[in-house]
Design an enzyme around this catalytic site. Sequence first.
Site, PDB file in Angstrom:
ATOM      1  N   GLY A  47       0.842  -1.190   0.000  1.00  0.00           N
ATOM      2  CA  GLY A  47       0.000   0.000   0.000  1.00  0.00           C
ATOM      3  C   GLY A  47       0.875   1.237   0.000  1.00  0.00           C
ATOM      4  O   GLY A  47       2.089   1.148   0.211  1.00  0.00           O
ATOM      5  N   GLN A  52       3.219   9.936   1.748  1.00  0.00           N
ATOM      6  CA  GLN A  52       4.537   9.301   1.604  1.00  0.00           C
ATOM      7  C   GLN A  52       5.294   9.795   0.380  1.00  0.00           C
ATOM      8  O   GLN A  52       6.507   9.616   0.290  1.00  0.00           O
ATOM      9  CB  GLN A  52       4.397   7.774   1.526  1.00  0.00           C
ATOM     10  CG  GLN A  52       3.931   7.153   2.842  1.00  0.00           C
ATOM     11  CD  GLN A  52       3.841   5.647   2.722  1.00  0.00           C
ATOM     12  OE1 GLN A  52       2.836   5.126   2.271  1.00  0.00           O
ATOM     13  NE2 GLN A  52       4.897   4.944   3.105  1.00  0.00           N
ATOM     14  N   LEU A 101       7.206   1.403   3.613  1.00  0.00           N
ATOM     15  CA  LEU A 101       8.196   1.900   2.648  1.00  0.00           C
ATOM     16  C   LEU A 101       8.884   3.166   3.152  1.00  0.00           C
ATOM     17  O   LEU A 101       9.958   3.509   2.673  1.00  0.00           O
ATOM     18  CB  LEU A 101       7.514   2.157   1.299  1.00  0.00           C
ATOM     19  CG  LEU A 101       6.894   0.909   0.637  1.00  0.00           C
ATOM     20  CD1 LEU A 101       6.139   1.299  -0.623  1.00  0.00           C
ATOM     21  CD2 LEU A 101       7.955  -0.138   0.325  1.00  0.00           C
ATOM     22  N   HIS A 142      -3.119   0.703   8.520  1.00  0.00           N
ATOM     23  CA  HIS A 142      -1.758   1.227   8.361  1.00  0.00           C
ATOM     24  C   HIS A 142      -1.747   2.416   7.400  1.00  0.00           C
ATOM     25  O   HIS A 142      -1.172   3.463   7.702  1.00  0.00           O
ATOM     26  CB  HIS A 142      -0.839   0.101   7.859  1.00  0.00           C
ATOM     27  CG  HIS A 142       0.561   0.529   7.556  1.00  0.00           C
ATOM     28  ND1 HIS A 142       1.660   0.049   8.235  1.00  0.00           N
ATOM     29  CD2 HIS A 142       1.057   1.406   6.634  1.00  0.00           C
ATOM     30  CE1 HIS A 142       2.757   0.620   7.755  1.00  0.00           C
ATOM     31  NE2 HIS A 142       2.422   1.440   6.770  1.00  0.00           N
ATOM     32  N   GLU A 143      -2.404   2.239   6.241  1.00  0.00           N
ATOM     33  CA  GLU A 143      -2.373   3.316   5.233  1.00  0.00           C
ATOM     34  C   GLU A 143      -3.142   4.550   5.710  1.00  0.00           C
ATOM     35  O   GLU A 143      -2.688   5.683   5.517  1.00  0.00           O
ATOM     36  CB  GLU A 143      -2.920   2.819   3.894  1.00  0.00           C
ATOM     37  CG  GLU A 143      -2.119   1.685   3.253  1.00  0.00           C
ATOM     38  CD  GLU A 143      -0.629   1.930   3.180  1.00  0.00           C
ATOM     39  OE1 GLU A 143      -0.208   3.103   3.054  1.00  0.00           O
ATOM     40  OE2 GLU A 143       0.136   0.954   3.276  1.00  0.00           O
ATOM     41  N   HIS A 146      -1.319   6.898   7.965  1.00  0.00           N
ATOM     42  CA  HIS A 146      -0.429   7.869   7.308  1.00  0.00           C
ATOM     43  C   HIS A 146      -1.135   9.209   7.089  1.00  0.00           C
ATOM     44  O   HIS A 146      -0.490  10.254   7.052  1.00  0.00           O
ATOM     45  CB  HIS A 146       0.041   7.330   5.953  1.00  0.00           C
ATOM     46  CG  HIS A 146       1.193   6.379   6.014  1.00  0.00           C
ATOM     47  ND1 HIS A 146       2.451   6.745   6.428  1.00  0.00           N
ATOM     48  CD2 HIS A 146       1.282   5.068   5.678  1.00  0.00           C
ATOM     49  CE1 HIS A 146       3.266   5.701   6.354  1.00  0.00           C
ATOM     50  NE2 HIS A 146       2.578   4.659   5.906  1.00  0.00           N
TER      51      HIS A 146
HETATM   52 NI    NI Z   1       3.486   2.790   5.551  1.00  0.00          NI
END
Ligand code: NI
Length: 178
Positions: A47, A52, A101, A142-143, A146
């Site tokens: 993802g 990011q 990432l 998780h995404e 962000h």
């Molecule tokens: Ni992440």
Amino acid sequence: MTVRDILKMGDPRLLRVAEPVKEFDTPELHALIADMFDTMHAANGAGLAAPQIGVNQRVVIYGFKQNPRYPEAPAVPETVLINPVLRPLSADREEGWEGCLSVPGMRGVVPRLARLHYEGFDQYGNKISRDADGFHARVVQHECDHLDGILYPMRIEDFSKFGFTEVLFPELDPNDDD
Ligand code: NI
């Protein structure tokens, strides 16, 4: 379409609360999503969230059939999720390994809601409304974290289960985790 640089933990742009998307089906939004898929696929990510790549908007993408970074994980539907809202379907939490990432080369065990309902929109403004559990629910949480400036290490409760991927999971290709 471009593979964009992924910001790494320590960059203050990863700590911002992202802004809602107001207009759908625009050339700018389609270009952003194309870049996000190129970037996620180039890094074998499960993802990616717009912050990011330095874009402060509430846009996440995720999904895969098979992922070399998470070889045990079941398939997750390929999804563009904009302005997401998450709601627990029970108080149950599950622990599971995560990487990011933006935190290359590391993994940690993170407790997450086991089951949730999520809603949002795709890039055309079509409503998305789903229930998810397991790894699918984990990826969504998780995404979406962000978008609120939260990176998974901030969710770790047991730091004895946080370390370098090459030590914890030597069977994984280290080139998939940088
Ligand atoms: Ni992440």
